[in-house]
Each structure stands twice: as structure tokens, then as C-alpha cells.
Design a protein around this motif. Structure first.
Motif, PDB file in Angstrom:
ATOM      1  N   ALA A   1     -26.517  22.766 -27.966  1.00 25.59           N
ATOM      2  CA  ALA A   1     -26.665  21.365 -27.554  1.00 25.59           C
ATOM      3  C   ALA A   1     -25.317  20.693 -27.364  1.00 25.59           C
ATOM      4  O   ALA A   1     -25.221  19.706 -26.628  1.00 25.59           O
ATOM      5  N   TYR A   2     -24.271  21.232 -28.031  1.00 28.53           N
ATOM      6  CA  TYR A   2     -22.954  20.605 -27.977  1.00 28.53           C
ATOM      7  C   TYR A   2     -21.867  21.634 -27.695  1.00 28.53           C
ATOM      8  O   TYR A   2     -22.009  22.817 -28.021  1.00 28.53           O
ATOM      9  N   GLN A   3     -20.772  21.156 -27.128  1.00 23.70           N
ATOM     10  CA  GLN A   3     -19.618  22.004 -26.853  1.00 23.70           C
ATOM     11  C   GLN A   3     -18.331  21.279 -27.239  1.00 23.70           C
ATOM     12  O   GLN A   3     -18.270  20.048 -27.239  1.00 23.70           O
ATOM     13  N   VAL A   4     -17.314  22.066 -27.532  1.00 24.19           N
ATOM     14  CA  VAL A   4     -15.980  21.536 -27.809  1.00 24.19           C
ATOM     15  C   VAL A   4     -14.983  22.341 -26.987  1.00 24.19           C
ATOM     16  O   VAL A   4     -14.959  23.570 -27.062  1.00 24.19           O
ATOM     17  N   ASP A   5     -14.180  21.650 -26.188  1.00 25.28           N
ATOM     18  CA  ASP A   5     -13.059  22.273 -25.489  1.00 25.28           C
ATOM     19  C   ASP A   5     -11.779  21.759 -26.134  1.00 25.28           C
ATOM     20  O   ASP A   5     -11.437  20.586 -25.980  1.00 25.28           O
ATOM     21  N   PRO A   6     -11.060  22.602 -26.873  1.00 22.86           N
ATOM     22  CA  PRO A   6      -9.892  22.140 -27.620  1.00 22.86           C
ATOM     23  C   PRO A   6      -8.711  21.713 -26.745  1.00 22.86           C
ATOM     24  O   PRO A   6      -7.790  21.076 -27.236  1.00 22.86           O
ATOM     25  N   TYR A   7      -8.754  22.086 -25.475  1.00 20.91           N
ATOM     26  CA  TYR A   7      -7.669  21.739 -24.550  1.00 20.91           C
ATOM     27  C   TYR A   7      -8.251  21.177 -23.265  1.00 20.91           C
ATOM     28  O   TYR A   7      -9.403  21.424 -22.919  1.00 20.91           O
ATOM     29  N   ILE A   8      -7.439  20.407 -22.544  1.00 20.72           N
ATOM     30  CA  ILE A   8      -7.773  19.953 -21.205  1.00 20.72           C
ATOM     31  C   ILE A   8      -6.842  20.695 -20.262  1.00 20.72           C
ATOM     32  O   ILE A   8      -5.634  20.483 -20.257  1.00 20.72           O
ATOM     33  N   GLY A   9      -7.417  21.609 -19.499  1.00 17.83           N
ATOM     34  CA  GLY A   9      -6.620  22.505 -18.684  1.00 17.83           C
ATOM     35  C   GLY A   9      -6.543  23.879 -19.315  1.00 17.83           C
ATOM     36  O   GLY A   9      -6.859  24.059 -20.500  1.00 17.83           O
TER      37      GLY A   9
ATOM     38  N   LYS B   1     -14.845  24.640 -20.252  1.00 14.66           N
ATOM     39  CA  LYS B   1     -13.897  24.186 -19.232  1.00 14.66           C
ATOM     40  C   LYS B   1     -12.465  24.629 -19.489  1.00 14.66           C
ATOM     41  O   LYS B   1     -11.560  24.322 -18.723  1.00 14.66           O
ATOM     42  N   THR B   2     -12.265  25.323 -20.570  1.00 19.39           N
ATOM     43  CA  THR B   2     -10.936  25.836 -20.896  1.00 19.39           C
ATOM     44  C   THR B   2     -11.106  27.037 -21.805  1.00 19.39           C
ATOM     45  O   THR B   2     -12.142  27.182 -22.464  1.00 19.39           O
ATOM     46  N   ASP B   3     -10.124  27.909 -21.825  1.00 13.80           N
ATOM     47  CA  ASP B   3     -10.179  29.036 -22.752  1.00 13.80           C
ATOM     48  C   ASP B   3      -9.612  28.585 -24.088  1.00 13.80           C
ATOM     49  O   ASP B   3      -8.441  28.186 -24.175  1.00 13.80           O
ATOM     50  N   PRO B   4     -10.418  28.620 -25.151  1.00 16.15           N
ATOM     51  CA  PRO B   4      -9.926  28.168 -26.455  1.00 16.15           C
ATOM     52  C   PRO B   4      -8.801  29.023 -27.019  1.00 16.15           C
ATOM     53  O   PRO B   4      -8.130  28.609 -27.973  1.00 16.15           O
TER      54      PRO B   4
ATOM     55  N   PRO C   1     -13.867  11.854 -26.011  1.00 16.78           N
ATOM     56  CA  PRO C   1     -14.596  12.621 -27.020  1.00 16.78           C
ATOM     57  C   PRO C   1     -14.150  14.078 -27.043  1.00 16.78           C
ATOM     58  O   PRO C   1     -13.831  14.657 -26.003  1.00 16.78           O
ATOM     59  N   ALA C   2     -14.144  14.656 -28.223  1.00 15.27           N
ATOM     60  CA  ALA C   2     -13.891  16.095 -28.353  1.00 15.27           C
ATOM     61  C   ALA C   2     -15.212  16.861 -28.341  1.00 15.27           C
ATOM     62  O   ALA C   2     -15.266  18.013 -27.922  1.00 15.27           O
ATOM     63  N   LEU C   3     -16.266  16.202 -28.794  1.00 17.46           N
ATOM     64  CA  LEU C   3     -17.609  16.792 -28.830  1.00 17.46           C
ATOM     65  C   LEU C   3     -18.403  16.267 -27.643  1.00 17.46           C
ATOM     66  O   LEU C   3     -18.510  15.058 -27.442  1.00 17.46           O
ATOM     67  N   ASN C   4     -18.949  17.180 -26.844  1.00 14.05           N
ATOM     68  CA  ASN C   4     -19.705  16.786 -25.658  1.00 14.05           C
ATOM     69  C   ASN C   4     -21.020  17.551 -25.591  1.00 14.05           C
ATOM     70  O   ASN C   4     -21.169  18.627 -26.177  1.00 14.05           O
ATOM     71  N   GLU C   5     -21.977  16.984 -24.877  1.00 15.90           N
ATOM     72  CA  GLU C   5     -23.244  17.673 -24.684  1.00 15.90           C
ATOM     73  C   GLU C   5     -23.015  18.938 -23.868  1.00 15.90           C
ATOM     74  O   GLU C   5     -22.144  18.993 -23.005  1.00 15.90           O
TER      75      GLU C   5
ATOM     76  N   HIS D   1      -7.427  32.016 -10.455  1.00 12.19           N
ATOM     77  CA  HIS D   1      -7.501  31.352  -9.152  1.00 12.19           C
ATOM     78  C   HIS D   1      -8.924  30.991  -8.747  1.00 12.19           C
ATOM     79  O   HIS D   1      -9.137  30.032  -8.007  1.00 12.19           O
ATOM     80  N   TYR D   2      -9.898  31.750  -9.226  1.00  7.98           N
ATOM     81  CA  TYR D   2     -11.294  31.553  -8.826  1.00  7.98           C
ATOM     82  C   TYR D   2     -12.072  30.608  -9.754  1.00  7.98           C
ATOM     83  O   TYR D   2     -13.257  30.370  -9.556  1.00  7.98           O
ATOM     84  N   CYS D   3     -11.440  30.071 -10.775  1.00  9.28           N
ATOM     85  CA  CYS D   3     -12.145  29.331 -11.835  1.00  9.28           C
ATOM     86  C   CYS D   3     -12.833  28.073 -11.325  1.00  9.28           C
ATOM     87  O   CYS D   3     -12.210  27.221 -10.697  1.00  9.28           O
ATOM     88  N   TYR D   4     -14.126  27.930 -11.658  1.00  2.59           N
ATOM     89  CA  TYR D   4     -14.901  26.749 -11.243  1.00  2.59           C
ATOM     90  C   TYR D   4     -14.358  25.467 -11.857  1.00  2.59           C
ATOM     91  O   TYR D   4     -14.473  24.387 -11.271  1.00  2.59           O
ATOM     92  N   ALA D   5     -13.753  25.562 -13.034  1.00  7.17           N
ATOM     93  CA  ALA D   5     -13.259  24.360 -13.709  1.00  7.17           C
ATOM     94  C   ALA D   5     -12.097  23.713 -12.961  1.00  7.17           C
ATOM     95  O   ALA D   5     -11.822  22.520 -13.147  1.00  7.17           O
ATOM     96  N   LEU D   6     -11.432  24.467 -12.113  1.00  9.02           N
ATOM     97  CA  LEU D   6     -10.333  23.907 -11.323  1.00  9.02           C
ATOM     98  C   LEU D   6     -10.815  22.809 -10.375  1.00  9.02           C
ATOM     99  O   LEU D   6     -10.040  21.939  -9.976  1.00  9.02           O
ATOM    100  N   ASN D   7     -12.095  22.839 -10.033  1.00  7.22           N
ATOM    101  CA  ASN D   7     -12.623  21.844  -9.099  1.00  7.22           C
ATOM    102  C   ASN D   7     -12.623  20.431  -9.695  1.00  7.22           C
ATOM    103  O   ASN D   7     -12.689  19.452  -8.951  1.00  7.22           O
ATOM    104  N   GLY D   8     -12.534  20.343 -11.005  1.00  9.19           N
ATOM    105  CA  GLY D   8     -12.462  19.030 -11.641  1.00  9.19           C
ATOM    106  C   GLY D   8     -11.210  18.867 -12.477  1.00  9.19           C
ATOM    107  O   GLY D   8     -11.177  18.055 -13.417  1.00  9.19           O
ATOM    108  N   ALA D   9     -10.172  19.610 -12.147  1.00 11.16           N
ATOM    109  CA  ALA D   9      -8.950  19.600 -12.965  1.00 11.16           C
ATOM    110  C   ALA D   9      -8.292  18.223 -12.981  1.00 11.16           C
ATOM    111  O   ALA D   9      -8.126  17.587 -11.942  1.00 11.16           O
ATOM    112  N   GLU D  10      -7.912  17.804 -14.166  1.00 13.44           N
ATOM    113  CA  GLU D  10      -7.268  16.506 -14.354  1.00 13.44           C
ATOM    114  C   GLU D  10      -5.762  16.583 -14.114  1.00 13.44           C
ATOM    115  O   GLU D  10      -5.136  15.607 -13.702  1.00 13.44           O
TER     116      GLU D  10
END
Length: 264
Positions: A21-29, A78-81, A10-14, A35-44
Motif C-alpha cells: 500500500a505504501y512505498q519509500v524512495d530514499p532518493y530523488i533521482g 522511482k529510484t534505486d535504493p 513526503p517520504a512515504l507515498n501510496e 537510458h531506458y528508465c521510465y522514471a526519467l520521464n518525470g525526472a526533477e
């Protein structure tokens, strides 16, 4: 850097924020690779080598928005648009074009002045909001921890232009790293150009997290005499550093008129 299509998802997530109520992250990564980014903890993927994007995000998102009333959509969780590849790929702009056509508006968090490119769309949306994340008054410190980002000056200029364009504008002073960066000088510089300022401490829960492993050696080498106390404060929100800093921020803001939200 390899840029390729992501697997189906999905591109649209809660969104867990109260305001959206909804968010869109146009990129994965994210190639900013702070270096300190919390999103790195779940990086694909390894963000230093590969960024993923949707094959046709506009068509996919149009389907996912069916039946959802026009509202604020958050971008920047989770990413900078507006990370570097956006200049060429324009995934974020495609999302904005679609949202605008459906009567939606956005709340965007970024570290890039590339957001200025899309002022034509953002200013025609109803009450869209832009937040620039900026934390380091010293450029050497910024380059140590987030070398792939825009300079602090470029971000402050972007805040100014967004405010002049009539957008609701905020600054997120984040992360505050104990004994590394002082938020007060940044706060003073951004105050004329914002409606709201958010202040957040470094978000690390324990030493097993990727973002702690990323910065641990950096902090040891750069701040050897402060390292022990720094580490104590990072993992203990009852540490005297946080209470003292909060008092300093409140005192610095006591004669200024804007909305302040402190999360330290």
C-alpha cells in the motif's frame, strides 16, 4: 555529481502495487541513469549531475508512519535504493532501521549488490523480499544502456547470497528490448537462486517520452539493420515478437519449479 537536500515533500507515498500500500524512495533521482528508465520521464533534476536526498529521512518517516499498522513497504519505484551514493549516505539503511524497529518489512527492487550490506536487518524482518533487476547477458550491451550499474555477474551472485541468507528472492528480467537482449540465458542463470521471476518488456508509451529519446539514437547506431523492426515491436504489443518470445519463455520454464510472471 552534486548531492544535495531535496525540497520538503513526503517520504512515504501510496503505492499502486497490489502487494504494497505504501512505498519509500530514499532518493530523488538515480545515478544508475539507465537510458531506458521510465522514471526519467518525470525526472526533477538532471540525474547525470544531481541527486537529491532527505535532510533527516528517519525522523520524517517516523512521523509519517504514525497510525499505520506494520506491513510491507516497497522500495525501488522511482529510484534505486542502493545506487552508488547510498554507500556513503546510508539513507536506505536508516529507513530499514526505522521500519524494523516498528515491525514493518520491505520489498526491495535494486540493481546493486550493495543490498548485501543490509542483510543483518533484512533477515531479521518478517518475510522481507529482495528482487534484483537484471536483463543483459552481454556486458557490452549492458554498458551501452546502463553503464553505471553493477555487472550482471555481481547481481546474480547477490541473488545467490540473499537466497542463502533465507530471504524471499526474485529476479526481474527487465527490460526485454526486441532484437537486443534475449531473456532466456538470464532466466537459466538466475533460476537456482530465486523463488520468482518477473519478465517485463521495455516500457515506452510514445516517441515523445524521454527514455525513448535517450535510446533511439543508440539503437539506430548499434542495430541499424534491426532498427525498423525493433521500433515496430517496441510500440506494438501485438507484434509477433512478443507472442513468440512468450512461448519460448514458457517452454524454457516448463521443467522448472518456480513462480513465473510474464508481462510482455
Amino acid at each position: 555529481m552534486k548531492i544535495r537536500h531535496c525540497s520538503p515533500r513526503p517520504a512515504l507515498n501510496e503505492c499502486s502495487l497490489e502487494s504494497c500500500a505504501y512505498q519509500v524512495d530514499p532518493y530523488i533521482g538515480c545515478a544508475h541513469l539507465c537510458h531506458y528508465c521510465y522514471a526519467l520521464n518525470g525526472a526533477e533534476t538532471n540525474w547525470s549531475r544531481e541527486i537529491l536526498y532527505y535532510e533527516d529521512i528517519q525522523t520524517q518517516l517516523a512521523t509519517e508512519l504514525e497510525g499505520i499498522p506494520a506491513q510491507h513497504i516497497y522500495m525501488g519505484w522511482k529510484t534505486d535504493p542502493y545506487q552508488p551514493c547510498e554507500e556513503e549516505l546510508k539513507q536506505t539503511r536508516r529507513v530499514l532501521e526505522l521500519l524494523h524497529s516498528r515491525g514493518f518489512s520491505v520489498s526491495i527492487l535494486t540493481k546493486s549488490n550493495l543490498v548485501l550490506r543490509d542483510l543483518d536487518i533484512l533477515t531479521s524482518m518478517d518475510q522481507s523480499a529482495i528482487s534484483l533487476s537484471v536483463a543483459f547477458d552481454d556486458e557490452n550491451t549492458r554498458e551501452l544502456l546502463e553503464a553505471n550499474t553493477m555487472s550482471t555477474l555481481a547481481r546474480i551472485e547477490a541473488l545467490k547470497e540473499c537466497k542463502q541468507a533465507g530471504l524471499r528472492v526474485s529476479a526481474m528480467i527487465c527490460p526485454v528490448i526486441p532484437y537486443v537482449n534475449d531473456p532466456i540465458p538470464i532466466l537459466e542463470k538466475v533460476t537456482p537462486f530465486v523463488n520468482k521471476i518477473w519478465v517485463y518488456g521495455l516500457s515506452i508509451l510514445d516517441e515523445s517520452e524521454t527514455n525513448w529519446k535517450n535510446i533511439d539514437d543508440l539503437l539506430k547506431k548499434k542495430y541499424p539493420s534491426e532498427y525498423s523492426e525493433m521500433r515496430n515491436a517496441i510500440f506494438d504489443r501485438t507484434h509477433h515478437f512478443w507472442a513468440e518470445l512468450r512461448a519460448e519463455i514458457l517452454d524454457a520454464c516448463s521443467r522448472r519449479s518456480f513462480d513465473l510472471s510474464i508481462h510482455i
